[in-house]
Design a protein around this motif. Structure first.
Motif, PDB file in Angstrom:
ATOM      1  N   ASP A 152     -33.725 -57.462   5.400  1.00  0.00           N
ATOM      2  CA  ASP A 152     -32.376 -56.879   5.335  1.00  0.00           C
ATOM      3  C   ASP A 152     -32.284 -55.523   6.046  1.00  0.00           C
ATOM      4  OD1 ASP A 152     -31.465 -59.050   3.887  1.00  0.00           O
ATOM      5  OD2 ASP A 152     -31.988 -58.138   1.964  1.00  0.00           O
ATOM      6  N   ILE A 153     -32.730 -55.493   7.302  1.00  0.00           N
ATOM      7  CA  ILE A 153     -32.728 -54.240   8.061  1.00  0.00           C
ATOM      8  C   ILE A 153     -31.347 -53.976   8.641  1.00  0.00           C
ATOM      9  CG2 ILE A 153     -33.645 -53.051  10.090  1.00  0.00           C
ATOM     10  CD1 ILE A 153     -35.605 -53.224   7.756  1.00  0.00           C
ATOM     11  N   ASP A 154     -30.822 -52.783   8.369  1.00  0.00           N
ATOM     12  CA  ASP A 154     -29.590 -52.278   8.987  1.00  0.00           C
ATOM     13  C   ASP A 154     -29.953 -51.084   9.864  1.00  0.00           C
ATOM     14  OD1 ASP A 154     -28.283 -54.137   7.447  1.00  0.00           O
ATOM     15  OD2 ASP A 154     -27.409 -52.691   6.060  1.00  0.00           O
ATOM     16  N   LEU A 155     -29.362 -51.032  11.056  1.00  0.00           N
ATOM     17  CA  LEU A 155     -29.646 -49.923  11.965  1.00  0.00           C
ATOM     18  C   LEU A 155     -28.564 -49.852  13.020  1.00  0.00           C
ATOM     19  CD1 LEU A 155     -31.834 -47.745  12.671  1.00  0.00           C
ATOM     20  CD2 LEU A 155     -32.746 -49.410  14.308  1.00  0.00           C
ATOM     21  N   GLU A 156     -28.218 -48.637  13.425  1.00  0.00           N
ATOM     22  CA  GLU A 156     -27.284 -48.426  14.538  1.00  0.00           C
ATOM     23  C   GLU A 156     -27.884 -47.432  15.517  1.00  0.00           C
ATOM     24  OE1 GLU A 156     -23.483 -47.155  13.131  1.00  0.00           O
ATOM     25  OE2 GLU A 156     -22.890 -49.166  12.465  1.00  0.00           O
ATOM     26  N   ILE A 157     -27.676 -47.699  16.807  1.00  0.00           N
ATOM     27  CA  ILE A 157     -28.105 -46.795  17.874  1.00  0.00           C
ATOM     28  C   ILE A 157     -26.938 -46.614  18.818  1.00  0.00           C
ATOM     29  CG2 ILE A 157     -29.830 -46.335  19.652  1.00  0.00           C
ATOM     30  CD1 ILE A 157     -31.511 -48.602  18.331  1.00  0.00           C
ATOM     31  N   ARG A 158     -26.610 -45.367  19.107  1.00  0.00           N
ATOM     32  CA  ARG A 158     -25.480 -45.057  19.972  1.00  0.00           C
ATOM     33  C   ARG A 158     -25.937 -44.529  21.327  1.00  0.00           C
ATOM     34  NH1 ARG A 158     -20.653 -44.951  17.268  1.00  0.00           N
ATOM     35  NH2 ARG A 158     -20.813 -45.196  14.998  1.00  0.00           N
ATOM     36  N   ALA A 159     -25.033 -44.577  22.286  1.00  0.00           N
ATOM     37  CA  ALA A 159     -25.313 -44.006  23.603  1.00  0.00           C
ATOM     38  C   ALA A 159     -25.523 -42.503  23.462  1.00  0.00           C
ATOM     39  CB  ALA A 159     -24.157 -44.293  24.555  1.00  0.00           C
ATOM     40  N   GLY A 160     -26.469 -41.967  24.220  1.00  0.00           N
ATOM     41  CA  GLY A 160     -26.730 -40.540  24.178  1.00  0.00           C
ATOM     42  C   GLY A 160     -27.340 -40.074  22.877  1.00  0.00           C
ATOM     43  N   GLU A 161     -28.105 -40.948  22.213  1.00  0.00           N
ATOM     44  CA  GLU A 161     -28.693 -40.634  20.914  1.00  0.00           C
ATOM     45  C   GLU A 161     -30.133 -41.120  20.875  1.00  0.00           C
ATOM     46  OE1 GLU A 161     -27.466 -41.335  16.270  1.00  0.00           O
ATOM     47  OE2 GLU A 161     -27.392 -43.083  17.593  1.00  0.00           O
ATOM     48  N   VAL A 162     -31.011 -40.300  20.277  1.00  0.00           N
ATOM     49  CA  VAL A 162     -32.382 -40.712  20.009  1.00  0.00           C
ATOM     50  C   VAL A 162     -32.501 -41.003  18.521  1.00  0.00           C
ATOM     51  CG1 VAL A 162     -34.824 -40.080  20.066  1.00  0.00           C
ATOM     52  CG2 VAL A 162     -33.305 -39.331  21.908  1.00  0.00           C
ATOM     53  N   VAL A 163     -32.786 -42.248  18.191  1.00  0.00           N
ATOM     54  CA  VAL A 163     -33.017 -42.647  16.807  1.00  0.00           C
ATOM     55  C   VAL A 163     -34.510 -42.906  16.644  1.00  0.00           C
ATOM     56  CG1 VAL A 163     -32.572 -44.359  15.011  1.00  0.00           C
ATOM     57  CG2 VAL A 163     -30.727 -43.643  16.539  1.00  0.00           C
ATOM     58  N   ALA A 164     -35.143 -42.121  15.796  1.00  0.00           N
ATOM     59  CA  ALA A 164     -36.561 -42.310  15.525  1.00  0.00           C
ATOM     60  C   ALA A 164     -36.730 -43.292  14.378  1.00  0.00           C
ATOM     61  CB  ALA A 164     -37.219 -40.978  15.179  1.00  0.00           C
ATOM     62  N   VAL A 165     -37.849 -43.999  14.389  1.00  0.00           N
ATOM     63  CA  VAL A 165     -38.221 -44.875  13.286  1.00  0.00           C
ATOM     64  C   VAL A 165     -39.611 -44.457  12.816  1.00  0.00           C
ATOM     65  CG1 VAL A 165     -38.669 -47.235  12.525  1.00  0.00           C
ATOM     66  CG2 VAL A 165     -36.842 -46.781  14.173  1.00  0.00           C
ATOM     67  N   MET A 166     -39.725 -44.184  11.516  1.00  0.00           N
ATOM     68  CA  MET A 166     -40.998 -43.775  10.934  1.00  0.00           C
ATOM     69  C   MET A 166     -41.342 -44.689   9.765  1.00  0.00           C
ATOM     70  SD  MET A 166     -40.946 -39.585  11.020  1.00  0.00           S
ATOM     71  CE  MET A 166     -42.751 -39.521  11.121  1.00  0.00           C
ATOM     72  N   GLY A 167     -42.607 -44.694   9.418  1.00  0.00           N
ATOM     73  CA  GLY A 167     -43.084 -45.488   8.295  1.00  0.00           C
ATOM     74  C   GLY A 167     -44.586 -45.614   8.367  1.00  0.00           C
ATOM     75  N   ASP A 168     -45.200 -45.920   7.230  1.00  0.00           N
ATOM     76  CA  ASP A 168     -46.641 -46.118   7.197  1.00  0.00           C
ATOM     77  C   ASP A 168     -47.040 -47.345   8.001  1.00  0.00           C
ATOM     78  OD1 ASP A 168     -47.190 -43.893   5.658  1.00  0.00           O
ATOM     79  OD2 ASP A 168     -47.047 -44.971   3.747  1.00  0.00           O
ATOM     80  N   SER A 169     -48.340 -47.496   8.219  1.00  0.00           N
ATOM     81  CA  SER A 169     -48.860 -48.687   8.877  1.00  0.00           C
ATOM     82  C   SER A 169     -48.437 -49.924   8.094  1.00  0.00           C
ATOM     83  CB  SER A 169     -50.387 -48.608   8.953  1.00  0.00           C
ATOM     84  OG  SER A 169     -50.920 -49.757   9.554  1.00  0.00           O
ATOM     85  N   GLY A 170     -47.919 -50.918   8.806  1.00  0.00           N
ATOM     86  CA  GLY A 170     -47.451 -52.134   8.163  1.00  0.00           C
ATOM     87  C   GLY A 170     -46.022 -52.080   7.672  1.00  0.00           C
ATOM     88  N   ALA A 171     -45.323 -50.984   7.991  1.00  0.00           N
ATOM     89  CA  ALA A 171     -43.938 -50.841   7.523  1.00  0.00           C
ATOM     90  C   ALA A 171     -42.968 -51.731   8.283  1.00  0.00           C
ATOM     91  CB  ALA A 171     -43.497 -49.382   7.635  1.00  0.00           C
ATOM     92  N   GLY A 172     -43.379 -52.209   9.469  1.00  0.00           N
ATOM     93  CA  GLY A 172     -42.517 -53.087  10.259  1.00  0.00           C
ATOM     94  C   GLY A 172     -41.945 -52.451  11.506  1.00  0.00           C
ATOM     95  N   LYS A 173     -42.454 -51.296  11.898  1.00  0.00           N
ATOM     96  CA  LYS A 173     -41.881 -50.553  13.027  1.00  0.00           C
ATOM     97  C   LYS A 173     -42.019 -51.328  14.345  1.00  0.00           C
ATOM     98  CE  LYS A 173     -44.585 -46.992  12.463  1.00  0.00           C
ATOM     99  NZ  LYS A 173     -45.459 -47.563  11.396  1.00  0.00           N
ATOM    100  N   SER A 174     -43.227 -51.746  14.671  1.00  0.00           N
ATOM    101  CA  SER A 174     -43.429 -52.472  15.925  1.00  0.00           C
ATOM    102  C   SER A 174     -42.744 -53.823  15.900  1.00  0.00           C
ATOM    103  CB  SER A 174     -44.932 -52.649  16.201  1.00  0.00           C
ATOM    104  OG  SER A 174     -45.553 -51.400  16.453  1.00  0.00           O
TER     105      SER A 174
END
Length: 256
Positions: free
Chosen positions: A27-49
């Protein structure tokens, strides 16, 4: 950061991804806009990659909805993402060490003239692209195997930018860089944002996030655990969401 009334470049709603019995994203929700840097953080295995691969459609999602510039889209094949204007740079970079810089930048999209490779034009475009990034690689005909880690990363990004994407996905780009290399790289990210690109930036380094991101989305065990305004949220607040000390930190969701 460009906001206004324009819809986000990319919106994810309720995205899920499993590998066999293992639920990598829920159930991942996320928005990315033009001209914006959205970082994603989390421990190993959090699902980032996994999140990067789902957006790039190299690992298509099992459910959920995607919208691109306000229009619902399907991301089931890498070509779908690429055609929209999404480019990704993965941790392994996927570079060919036996090819030179130019060969790697144009890998899979080589230019031909009268049936043969147009080496002059590819070289010219590669140097022009590197100039726009304000990054100097002394010899664009040097084998990639001979380059230091920061220049290898730049080659991978130049290849991703060759298609002139609207959204750039970066998975741990500064992981193997020195402090000096990282600072130059972060300066380049800021220049790309100022040109209007949307950037998804995965990192485990809080200093990098604080330096360049506008918002940071925290993943924990494959779930959203807060979206924070980098400029107003404390490091402790973000860290608590990463470790789980603060669970499902929706109260600290960044305002748009």
């Amino acid at each position: 950061m460009t906001q206004g009334s324009a819809p986000p470049l990319l919106s994810l709603r309720g995205v899920v991804k499993s590998f066999g019995a293992v639920r990598a994203l829920t159930d991942i929700d996320l928005e990315i806009r033009a001209g914006e840097v959205v970082a994603v953080m989390g421990d190993s295995g959090a699902g980032k990659s996994t999140l990067v691969k789902v957006i790039a459609a190299v690992e298509p999602s099992d459910g959920g909805a995607f919208s691109w510039k306000g229009r619902e889209v399907q991301l089931t094949r890498p070509q779908h993402s690429q055609n929209l204007g999404i480019s990704a740079v993965y941790q392994n970079l996927s570079l060919c060490d036996n090819l030179d810089v130019v060969g790697n930048v144009f890998l899979g999209g080589e230019l031909r003239r009268f049936g043969v490779l147009d080496e002059l034009e590819m070289g010219r475009r590669t140097r022009a692209l590197l100039d726009t990034l304000s990054i100097r690689i002394p010899d664009a005909r040097a084998p990639v195997a001979s380059l230091p880690s920061d220049q290898r990363q730049i080659v991978a990004i130049a290849r991703a930018l060759l298609r002139e994407p609207d959204l750039l996905l970066l998975d741990e780009p500064t992981q193997a860089m020195s402090t000096q290399q990282t600072n130059k790289f972060l300066d380049m990210i800021e220049r790309l944002r100022d040109r209007g690109l949307g950037i998804l930036f995965i990192s485990h380094t809080m200093g990098d996030i604080k330096a360049v991101a506008d918002r940071v989305a925290v993943l924990r065990l494959g779930r959203n655990n807060g979206v924070f305004n980098v400029h107003t949220a404390s490091q402790e607040m973000i860290t608590s969401a990463i470790t789980g000390a603060t669970d499902h930190a929706v109260a600290h969701r960044a305002t748009e």
